[in-house]
Design a protein around this motif. Structure first.
Motif, PDB file in Angstrom:
ATOM      1  N   PHE A 189      -4.115   4.349  -4.245  1.00  0.00           N
ATOM      2  CA  PHE A 189      -3.675   5.696  -3.888  1.00  0.00           C
ATOM      3  C   PHE A 189      -4.873   6.499  -3.382  1.00  0.00           C
ATOM      4  O   PHE A 189      -6.024   6.225  -3.743  1.00  0.00           O
ATOM      5  CB  PHE A 189      -3.018   6.398  -5.088  1.00  0.00           C
ATOM      6  N   LYS A 190      -4.563   7.475  -2.553  1.00  0.00           N
ATOM      7  CA  LYS A 190      -5.616   8.321  -1.985  1.00  0.00           C
ATOM      8  C   LYS A 190      -5.781   9.617  -2.769  1.00  0.00           C
ATOM      9  O   LYS A 190      -6.859  10.204  -2.814  1.00  0.00           O
ATOM     10  CB  LYS A 190      -5.288   8.656  -0.530  1.00  0.00           C
ATOM     11  N   VAL A 191      -4.696  10.101  -3.390  1.00  0.00           N
ATOM     12  CA  VAL A 191      -4.721  11.358  -4.119  1.00  0.00           C
ATOM     13  C   VAL A 191      -4.081  11.143  -5.489  1.00  0.00           C
ATOM     14  O   VAL A 191      -2.987  10.572  -5.583  1.00  0.00           O
ATOM     15  CB  VAL A 191      -3.956  12.475  -3.363  1.00  0.00           C
ATOM     16  N   LEU A 192      -4.752  11.569  -6.540  1.00  0.00           N
ATOM     17  CA  LEU A 192      -4.168  11.501  -7.892  1.00  0.00           C
ATOM     18  C   LEU A 192      -3.315  12.760  -8.077  1.00  0.00           C
ATOM     19  O   LEU A 192      -3.785  13.796  -8.537  1.00  0.00           O
ATOM     20  CB  LEU A 192      -5.272  11.426  -8.943  1.00  0.00           C
ATOM     21  N   GLU A 193      -2.049  12.662  -7.700  1.00  0.00           N
ATOM     22  CA  GLU A 193      -1.204  13.837  -7.619  1.00  0.00           C
ATOM     23  C   GLU A 193      -0.300  13.973  -8.848  1.00  0.00           C
ATOM     24  O   GLU A 193      -0.195  13.057  -9.674  1.00  0.00           O
ATOM     25  CB  GLU A 193      -0.340  13.762  -6.355  1.00  0.00           C
ATOM     26  N   TYR A 194       0.338  15.141  -8.929  1.00  0.00           N
ATOM     27  CA  TYR A 194       1.338  15.347  -9.969  1.00  0.00           C
ATOM     28  C   TYR A 194       2.486  14.350  -9.796  1.00  0.00           C
ATOM     29  O   TYR A 194       2.865  14.017  -8.674  1.00  0.00           O
ATOM     30  CB  TYR A 194       1.959  16.749  -9.861  1.00  0.00           C
ATOM     31  N   SER A 195       3.057  13.942 -10.925  1.00  0.00           N
ATOM     32  CA  SER A 195       4.330  13.228 -10.852  1.00  0.00           C
ATOM     33  C   SER A 195       5.451  14.246 -11.013  1.00  0.00           C
ATOM     34  O   SER A 195       5.204  15.440 -11.232  1.00  0.00           O
ATOM     35  CB  SER A 195       4.424  12.174 -11.963  1.00  0.00           C
ATOM     36  N   ASN A 241       7.672   9.641 -13.339  1.00  0.00           N
ATOM     37  CA  ASN A 241       7.970   8.874 -12.124  1.00  0.00           C
ATOM     38  C   ASN A 241       9.355   8.245 -12.211  1.00  0.00           C
ATOM     39  O   ASN A 241       9.689   7.610 -13.221  1.00  0.00           O
ATOM     40  CB  ASN A 241       6.938   7.769 -11.918  1.00  0.00           C
ATOM     41  N   SER A 264       3.225  17.872 -15.580  1.00  0.00           N
ATOM     42  CA  SER A 264       3.630  16.463 -15.481  1.00  0.00           C
ATOM     43  C   SER A 264       2.911  15.633 -16.527  1.00  0.00           C
ATOM     44  O   SER A 264       1.837  16.019 -17.001  1.00  0.00           O
ATOM     45  CB  SER A 264       3.319  15.907 -14.088  1.00  0.00           C
ATOM     46  N   SER A 287      -0.646  10.411 -15.114  1.00  0.00           N
ATOM     47  CA  SER A 287      -0.286   9.488 -14.031  1.00  0.00           C
ATOM     48  C   SER A 287      -0.723   8.051 -14.308  1.00  0.00           C
ATOM     49  O   SER A 287       0.062   7.109 -14.143  1.00  0.00           O
ATOM     50  CB  SER A 287      -0.906   9.973 -12.718  1.00  0.00           C
TER      51      SER A 287
END
Length: 400
Positions: free
Chosen positions: A58-64, A69, A267, A270
């Motif tokens: 992944f490129k960005v550790l974003e919110y789920s 998920n 969230s 991740s």
């Protein structure tokens, strides 16, 4: 003058962790401490699950999603289906550990001043979760002589009052290891339907049953609106630090309410969701070896304890905990003395005092909880320490 909140003042300290400073001091003196005070297994977290995190692209550790998920929730629903628990993925809400699932459940279902009945001894943090929700715990005592079997229906009936809104159970149980039978679960089913109560069922240890079959509260007939199941990967996959749990219910109003609390905290973690999702793909026989190892540890611990003069320990049916009665004047004092004033071959053992697992004052003062989360060799060394300590402890009493 600034004051701490009433909630903060009545929040109880953890009986599992409050002796940590004494353990740290013992280690600085060169004493090896065997930690039987906390349910932190030494079983390795499955490599396949860890690799899924290491190699996730992944490129960005974003919110789920606040509920977790969707891919993970769908796989969890499939896992539950294999256990005979039929739920849709939308009835699963991923939480930050099982702890948050309990917190969300209580805050969603109880108002300040409402009461919840819990068979005691119980997981000490239920007290803290209740304080956070403004709820009142009504303990219902089970006895060590019965192996901590479920109190009778008549005892529950006597405890149920106008402010009673729910019952919390944990099976297999923390701290006792007791596994509720199908008949005991049927008793609970009748009670919650008769009195229109919520049932909060903590099923963190369902995969570790030794002397019977686990009966999930989610399989109780006619209780779809009453039952809220709490789950976690912490013990199942020896991933305590991942902090991933789940709140599972068929009650849509509870789900909708819990989601609002979930949105407020944004969230769940991740990386641990990735780990939990990957772990579901472990081979079907994954738990066989782990369960066999815990069974060996249980038998070692319980046998050693019951051979010590004045000690009594029922045989746990599941989980990896045991409660034992010791011939001591006060278990809190004894557990501190073990760390502060005792060593055997430069070793000692850390236990959790039993009183912290009771809601009724004065109970558990000569009991301790032991977590058999260490290998058999270390367990035997820990039991050597305990056996010697009981011989030397100044506050030793006559056997009950």
């Amino acid at each position: 003058m600034l004051k701490i909140s009433h909630r903060g003042q009545i929040m109880p300290a953890s009986p599992i962790r409050k002796l940590v400073p004494y353990a740290e001091a013992a280690k600085k003196r060169g004493v090896r401490v065997y930690h039987l005070n906390i349910g932190q297994p030494d079983i390795e977290t499955p490599k396949m699950a860890m690799d899924a995190v290491r190699h996730f692209d992944f490129k960005v550790l974003e919110y789920s999603h606040s509920a977790g998920n969707e891919s993970y929730r769908r796989k969890l629903a499939g896992y539950y289906s294999r256990l005979g628990i039929e739920v849709d993925y939308s009835q699963v809400l991923i939480t930050t550990g099982g702890s948050e699932a309990i917190q969300f459940s209580l805050m969603s279902c109880l108002d300040a001043g409402d009461e919840v009945i819990i068979p005691e001894p119980f997981y000490a943090n239920y007290n803290g979760f209740a304080v956070g929700a403004g709820a009142i715990v009504r303990p219902l005592t089970s006895s060590i002589e019965s192996g901590f079997a479920l109190p009778t229906a008549a005892q529950f009936e006597e405890a149920i009052g106008p402010r009673t809104k729910g019952i919390i159970i944990c099976s297999p149980n923390n701290p006792t290891g007791y596994l509720y039978s199908a008949e005991e679960m049927e008793t609970i089913r009748k009670l919650i339907l008769k009195h229109d109560l919520y049932l909060f069922s903590d099923e963190a240890y369902r995969d570790f049953c030794y002397t019977g079959k686990h009966t999930s509260a989610m399989t109780l007939q006619g209780c779809d609106q009453n039952v809220i199941m709490v789950d976690t990967i912490s013990k199942r996959y020896s991933a305590c630090g991942g902090r991933i749990g789940a709140l599972v219910t068929r009650n849509q109003s509870v789900l909708d309410t819990a989601l609002k609390f979930a949105q407020a905290r944004l969230s769940p973690p991740s990386f641990a969701q990735i780990l939990g999702e990957a772990a579901i793909d472990l081979p079907a026989d994954y738990f066989d070896a782990t369960r066999a190892e815990y069974l060996k540890r249980r038998d070692t611990l319980v046998t050693r304890l019951n051979k010590m003069p004045g000690v009594f320990c029922p045989n746990p049916g599941g989980a990896f905990y045991a409660m034992a009665r010791l011939p001591v004047d006060d278990a809190d004092t004894f557990c501190q003395w073990l760390l502060e004033s005792f060593s055997h071959n430069d070793q000692t053992v850390m236990l959790a005092p039993g009183s912290g697992f009771y809601g009724s004052p004065g109970l558990g003062t000569n009991e301790v909880r032991l977590a058999y989360v260490l290998n058999v060799d270390d367990l035997n060394r820990a039991m050597d320490c305990l056996e010697q300590a009981l011989k030397q402890y100044p506050g030793r009493t006559a056997a009950v």
